[in-house]
Scaffold this motif. Structure first.
Motif, PDB file in Angstrom:
ATOM      1  N   GLU B 171       0.861  -1.196   0.000  1.00 49.87           N
ATOM      2  CA  GLU B 171       0.000   0.000   0.000  1.00 49.87           C
ATOM      3  C   GLU B 171       0.892   1.238   0.000  1.00 49.87           C
ATOM      4  OE1 GLU B 171      -3.295   0.654  -0.045  1.00 49.87           O
ATOM      5  OE2 GLU B 171      -4.295  -1.212   0.513  1.00 49.87           O
ATOM      6  N   GLY B 172       1.980   1.181   0.781  1.00 48.82           N
ATOM      7  CA  GLY B 172       2.863   2.331   0.880  1.00 48.82           C
ATOM      8  C   GLY B 172       3.760   2.471  -0.329  1.00 48.82           C
ATOM      9  N   LYS B 173       4.540   1.421  -0.624  1.00 49.39           N
ATOM     10  CA  LYS B 173       5.567   1.609  -1.635  1.00 49.39           C
ATOM     11  C   LYS B 173       5.010   1.758  -3.050  1.00 49.39           C
ATOM     12  CE  LYS B 173       7.923  -2.274  -3.096  1.00 49.39           C
ATOM     13  NZ  LYS B 173       8.753  -3.477  -3.049  1.00 49.39           N
ATOM     14  N   THR B 174       3.810   1.262  -3.304  1.00 42.97           N
ATOM     15  CA  THR B 174       3.279   1.345  -4.665  1.00 42.97           C
ATOM     16  C   THR B 174       1.886   1.978  -4.760  1.00 42.97           C
ATOM     17  OG1 THR B 174       4.481  -0.692  -5.077  1.00 42.97           O
ATOM     18  CG2 THR B 174       3.004   0.045  -6.811  1.00 42.97           C
ATOM     19  N   ALA B 175       0.932   1.455  -3.987  1.00 43.39           N
ATOM     20  CA  ALA B 175      -0.457   1.892  -4.176  1.00 43.39           C
ATOM     21  C   ALA B 175      -0.655   3.364  -3.807  1.00 43.39           C
ATOM     22  CB  ALA B 175      -1.400   0.999  -3.372  1.00 43.39           C
ATOM     23  N   ALA B 176       0.077   3.858  -2.801  1.00 42.14           N
ATOM     24  CA  ALA B 176      -0.143   5.236  -2.335  1.00 42.14           C
ATOM     25  C   ALA B 176       0.087   6.252  -3.458  1.00 42.14           C
ATOM     26  CB  ALA B 176       0.767   5.544  -1.149  1.00 42.14           C
ATOM     27  N   ARG B 204      -5.478   3.015  -6.674  1.00 38.89           N
ATOM     28  CA  ARG B 204      -5.003   2.183  -5.556  1.00 38.89           C
ATOM     29  C   ARG B 204      -5.000   0.697  -5.950  1.00 38.89           C
ATOM     30  NH1 ARG B 204      -8.395   0.208  -0.731  1.00 38.89           N
ATOM     31  NH2 ARG B 204      -6.828  -1.163   0.207  1.00 38.89           N
ATOM     32  N   PHE B 205      -6.125   0.215  -6.514  1.00 41.16           N
ATOM     33  CA  PHE B 205      -6.211  -1.206  -6.858  1.00 41.16           C
ATOM     34  C   PHE B 205      -5.225  -1.549  -7.983  1.00 41.16           C
ATOM     35  CE2 PHE B 205     -10.772  -0.809  -5.199  1.00 41.16           C
ATOM     36  CZ  PHE B 205     -10.422  -1.290  -3.943  1.00 41.16           C
ATOM     37  N   LEU B 206      -5.074  -0.635  -8.921  1.00 39.32           N
ATOM     38  CA  LEU B 206      -4.104  -0.860  -9.998  1.00 39.32           C
ATOM     39  C   LEU B 206      -2.694  -0.981  -9.412  1.00 39.32           C
ATOM     40  CD1 LEU B 206      -3.993  -0.900 -13.181  1.00 39.32           C
ATOM     41  CD2 LEU B 206      -3.217   1.464 -13.021  1.00 39.32           C
ATOM     42  N   GLY B 207      -2.372  -0.132  -8.444  1.00 40.27           N
ATOM     43  CA  GLY B 207      -1.060  -0.174  -7.801  1.00 40.27           C
ATOM     44  C   GLY B 207      -0.829  -1.488  -7.070  1.00 40.27           C
ATOM     45  N   PHE B 210      -0.367  -4.181  -9.623  1.00 39.27           N
ATOM     46  CA  PHE B 210       0.936  -3.973 -10.255  1.00 39.27           C
ATOM     47  C   PHE B 210       2.051  -4.559  -9.385  1.00 39.27           C
ATOM     48  CE2 PHE B 210       4.594  -1.333 -11.374  1.00 39.27           C
ATOM     49  CZ  PHE B 210       4.469  -1.184 -12.749  1.00 39.27           C
ATOM     50  N   GLN B 211       2.012  -4.288  -8.072  1.00 36.67           N
ATOM     51  CA  GLN B 211       3.079  -4.760  -7.194  1.00 36.67           C
ATOM     52  C   GLN B 211       2.990  -6.266  -6.965  1.00 36.67           C
ATOM     53  OE1 GLN B 211       5.650  -2.723  -6.179  1.00 36.67           O
ATOM     54  NE2 GLN B 211       6.513  -4.739  -5.759  1.00 36.67           N
ATOM     55  N   LEU B 212       1.759  -6.779  -6.812  1.00 40.35           N
ATOM     56  CA  LEU B 212       1.588  -8.227  -6.634  1.00 40.35           C
ATOM     57  C   LEU B 212       2.130  -8.966  -7.850  1.00 40.35           C
ATOM     58  CD1 LEU B 212      -1.964  -8.136  -5.050  1.00 40.35           C
ATOM     59  CD2 LEU B 212      -0.070  -9.482  -4.084  1.00 40.35           C
ATOM     60  N   THR B 213       1.840  -8.427  -9.040  1.00 34.14           N
ATOM     61  CA  THR B 213       2.324  -9.033 -10.280  1.00 34.14           C
ATOM     62  C   THR B 213       3.852  -9.019 -10.324  1.00 34.14           C
ATOM     63  OG1 THR B 213       0.340  -8.302 -11.432  1.00 34.14           O
ATOM     64  CG2 THR B 213       2.224  -8.870 -12.796  1.00 34.14           C
ATOM     65  N   LYS B 294      -7.601 -10.419  -8.546  1.00 32.10           N
ATOM     66  CA  LYS B 294      -8.686  -9.817  -7.767  1.00 32.10           C
ATOM     67  C   LYS B 294      -8.581  -8.290  -7.806  1.00 32.10           C
ATOM     68  CE  LYS B 294      -8.762  -9.539  -3.093  1.00 32.10           C
ATOM     69  NZ  LYS B 294      -8.453 -10.180  -1.805  1.00 32.10           N
ATOM     70  N   TYR B 295      -7.365  -7.780  -7.588  1.00 30.23           N
ATOM     71  CA  TYR B 295      -7.209  -6.321  -7.569  1.00 30.23           C
ATOM     72  C   TYR B 295      -7.325  -5.718  -8.969  1.00 30.23           C
ATOM     73  CZ  TYR B 295      -6.348  -6.380  -2.618  1.00 30.23           C
ATOM     74  OH  TYR B 295      -6.516  -6.530  -1.273  1.00 30.23           O
ATOM     75  N   SER B 296      -6.952  -6.491  -9.973  1.00 29.00           N
ATOM     76  CA  SER B 296      -7.145  -6.028 -11.342  1.00 29.00           C
ATOM     77  C   SER B 296      -8.642  -5.825 -11.607  1.00 29.00           C
ATOM     78  CB  SER B 296      -6.543  -7.049 -12.313  1.00 29.00           C
ATOM     79  OG  SER B 296      -7.037  -6.846 -13.609  1.00 29.00           O
ATOM     80  N   SER B 297      -9.455  -6.801 -11.177  1.00 34.22           N
ATOM     81  CA  SER B 297     -10.907  -6.678 -11.365  1.00 34.22           C
ATOM     82  C   SER B 297     -11.460  -5.504 -10.566  1.00 34.22           C
ATOM     83  CB  SER B 297     -11.627  -7.950 -10.887  1.00 34.22           C
ATOM     84  OG  SER B 297     -11.096  -9.069 -11.520  1.00 34.22           O
ATOM     85  N   LYS B 298     -10.977  -5.362  -9.330  1.00 34.99           N
ATOM     86  CA  LYS B 298     -11.471  -4.264  -8.496  1.00 34.99           C
ATOM     87  C   LYS B 298     -11.142  -2.910  -9.143  1.00 34.99           C
ATOM     88  CE  LYS B 298     -11.387  -5.999  -3.684  1.00 34.99           C
ATOM     89  NZ  LYS B 298     -12.063  -4.990  -2.845  1.00 34.99           N
TER      90      LYS B 298
END
Lengths: 327, 327
Positions: B171-176, B204-207, B210-213, B294-298
C-alpha cells in the motif's frame, strides 16, 4: 550575557510544550517502531529548538493570536531534523552534539528513510496551516536547502571554490530555513508585506551569521565549549570562508601546500598548524569574523521597523549573542 | 494486446510533452550541474511515465479543461523519481531497468541529496496547482510511502512478516502514489466526491495489482521480458506474498530451511530451487496470482460509475494488461 535563545524558550514555554507534543505525536508510528525510536533519538537529544522558537517569536512580533504557528514551528523542526539525518549519512558522521548519530547507531538506510518520513510529516503539518503562501515559502526553502547541500558536496576538496559559492552554500544549508522560519510566522499573522520582509531578513541574516560563526569556530574554538573537534572542516576537505580566502591570497608555494593537504588529501601531521599559519598571515580569520559581525548587525537592523518591545530586544540580543562566541 | 499504457501515451502525447518540458526545466540547476546530470540519467532513462499518465487520464475522465494537471503529473513523476533514488541507496542496487543506478555511477551521497532536491521540486510544482486538497492528498501519500519503505526495511529477513504487513508495505511503496496520481487528477477537475473516490480506488487497486504481479514475476518471470533476475527478492531476503504464504504453511522441517536460507542468510546453492518447490507444494504462486487478478478486477470495477468512453475502455484494459503477464 544570558543566552537569549533560553530567554525565548522561557518566554514561549507553553507554546514550545505544544510544539513538543506535536513533534512526539507526529513522529510516532505504531506499525513501524523504528520511526519513533530513531526520531526521538535525534529530536529529543536536547537541541536548542532555535528554528521553531523563531517561528513562534516571529508570529508574536506580528501580534498573532491564533494557533497555526505551533504547527508551523513543528514543521520547521521536522525539516531541520530530516536534513540532519541526511547530512549525517552524507558526511558519514558518527557524532552529533556529543551523541552517536542515528546512522551510526542504526544504519544509513534507516536514516535516509526516516529523514524522508519526517519531511513528509512536516509537509502534513504545514498543509494544516491552510496557507498557500506558507506552503510556497516552505517549498522554495526546501529546494534552496537541498541545492545548497549538493553544492557543498561538489565543493569538497575543490580548491577553486569561490567566496560566491561559499555564500550560496550557506544561504542554502542554514539561512534558507532560518528565514523561512521567521517568514512563515509573519505570513500566518496576516501582516503587511514590509513586516514579513523585515522578519524574513532577520532570519536570513541571523542564519548567515550563525553559519559564519560556526565555520570560524571550527578553526578558533575552544573544543570543550564548541563541542566539536578543532579543524574538522579542514580534515574533511570542507572549504569554508577562512580557508577559501586564504587559498585565494596564497603564493604559488602555499598553493602547493593546499593541494597536498586538501585536494590530494595527503596525511600531513602538522597540516592544520600550517593551515592556521597561512590563514593568520592573510588575516582570513579576522576577515570571517568581520563578515559574521556584519550579518549580526544586519539581522539586528532588520528589526528597526518594529516599535520597542521586550521581544524585539531579545531578538536583537540573540543576533549579538551569536557572534559573542567569536568577538 | 497492445500495451494500453502506450495507447495512453499516444492519446496524451501533447500533454506528456509538456510534462517532460516541465520535468527538464525543474531538474536543471545552473549552479549545481550534478543535479541535472543525475536527474536526467534517471528520469530520461525511458521509464513508462505511467504515474503522470494516470494523472492526465484521470483529469480527462472528469472532463478537466485547465492546465494544472500537467504540473501535478510532473510533481507525481518527481516524487516517484525521488523514491527510486533513495530506494536504490537503501537496497544498494547497481542496476535499474537494465542501466547502472545513480548511486553506482555517482555515489550514495549524491543520490540522497538529489532525491531530496527532486522531492522539493515536486513540492514547488504542487503548490502551483493552488489546491489545499491536492496538497493534503500528496502530503498524506508521501507519509504513507515512506512509512511503507521503512516497514519493508524492517521486514527484511524477518520470517514473522505477516500477509497483513506485506499488504501494508505495498500500500505504501506502490499503491499510495498510484492512488494519489489518479485522485489529484480528479480533485483538480472539481468533480463530485464519488468520482474522486472512484478514480482514487482505480489507482489504488491498480497499484496493488501492479506490485503483486511484480512480486510474483520475481519467482516465475522470464528473465528477458521481466528485465530482472529471477529470485532476486528471495536472495535479498525480501519477504513478498508467495514467500510469506509459503512460510505460514510450512512444516517445522520446512521452517528450518527458511531459517537457514533467509534469516541466517546461509549460502545455499539450490536454495531458490527448494523455495520454489515449497511454494509450489502450497500453491502460493497461484494464491498470489489470484490476489493480483482480484485487484485487477477491483480496479476495473471502480470505473463502472463512468459512462462508456474510449478512455474508460483503455483504463480498464490497462488493469487487465497488468495481470496479462502472469495470466
Amino acid at each position: 550575557m544570558d543566552n537569549p535563545a533560553k530567554v525565548l524558550g522561557s518566554d514561549f514555554e507553553a507554546e514550545m510544550r505544544s510544539v513538543d507534543r506535536i513533534l512526539n505525536r507526529y513522529m510516532t508510528s505504531d506499525s513501524t517502531p523504528i520511526i519513533s525510536e530513531l526520531s526521538r533519538h535525534l529530536i529529543n537529544a536536547g537541541g536548542k529548538r532555535l528554528r521553531p522558537l523563531l517561528t513562534i517569536a516571529s508570529a508574536k512580533m506580528c501580534n498573532y493570536s491564533g494557533v497555526a504557528h505551533i504547527k508551523l514551528a513543528a514543521a520547521i523542526e521536522f525539516i531541520h531534523s530530516a536534513t540532519l539525518l541526511h547530512d549525517d549519512v552524507v558526511d558519514e558522521s558518527e557524532k552529533r552534539r556529543g551523541k552517536s548519530t542515528a546512522n551510526f547507531l542504526w544504519n544509513n538506510q534507516s536514516s535516509v528513510l526516516v529523514g524522508d518520513y519526517l519531511f513528509s510529516k512536516s509537509f502534513q503539518l504545514m498543509v494544516e496551516a491552510e496557507s498557500l503562501n506558507v506552503l510556497s515559502t516552505l517549498a522554495d526553502a526546501s529546494a534552496t536547502i537541498s541545492e545548497g547541500e549538493i553544492l557543498q558536496l561538489s565543493a569538497v576538496r575543490n580548491l577553486n571554490t569561490s567566496q560566491e559559492v561559499y555564500f550560496k552554500i550557506i544561504e542554502g544549508k542554514t539561512a534558507a530555513l532560518f528565514s523561512a522560519a521567521t517568514k512563515v510566522g509573519a505570513i500566518i499573522a496576516n501582516t503587511e508585506k514590509e513586516t514579513v520582509t523585515a522578519l524574513m531578513n532577520y532570519g536570513r541574516f541571523l542564519g548567515l551569521c550563525f553559519q559564519l560563526t560556526d565555520d570560524l569556530l571550527d578553526y578558533t574554538g575552544d573544543e570543550e565549549s564548541f563541542g566539536k573537534k578543532i579543524g574538522d572542516d579542514f580534515k574533511e576537505g570542507k572549504l569554508t570562508l577562512p580557508l577559501i580566502r586564504a587559498i585565494e591570497k596564497s603564493s604559488s608555494k602555499e598553493r602547493e601546500f593546499w593541494k597536498n593537504a586538501i585536494q590530494r588529501n595527503s596525511p600531513l601531521d602538522d597540516g592544520l598548524e600550517q593551515a592556521l599559519f597561512i590563514m593568520d598571515k592573510y588575516d582570513t580569520l579576522d576577515f570571517t569574523r568581520n563578515e559574521a559581525i556584519k550579518y549580526s548587525s544586519k539581522a539586528s537592523e532588520s528589526l528597526d521597523v518594529f516599535p520597542r518591545s521586550d521581544l524585539k530586544d531579545t531578538l536583537k540580543e540573540l543576533a549579538s549573542y551569536v557572534v559573542s562566541r567569536i568577538n
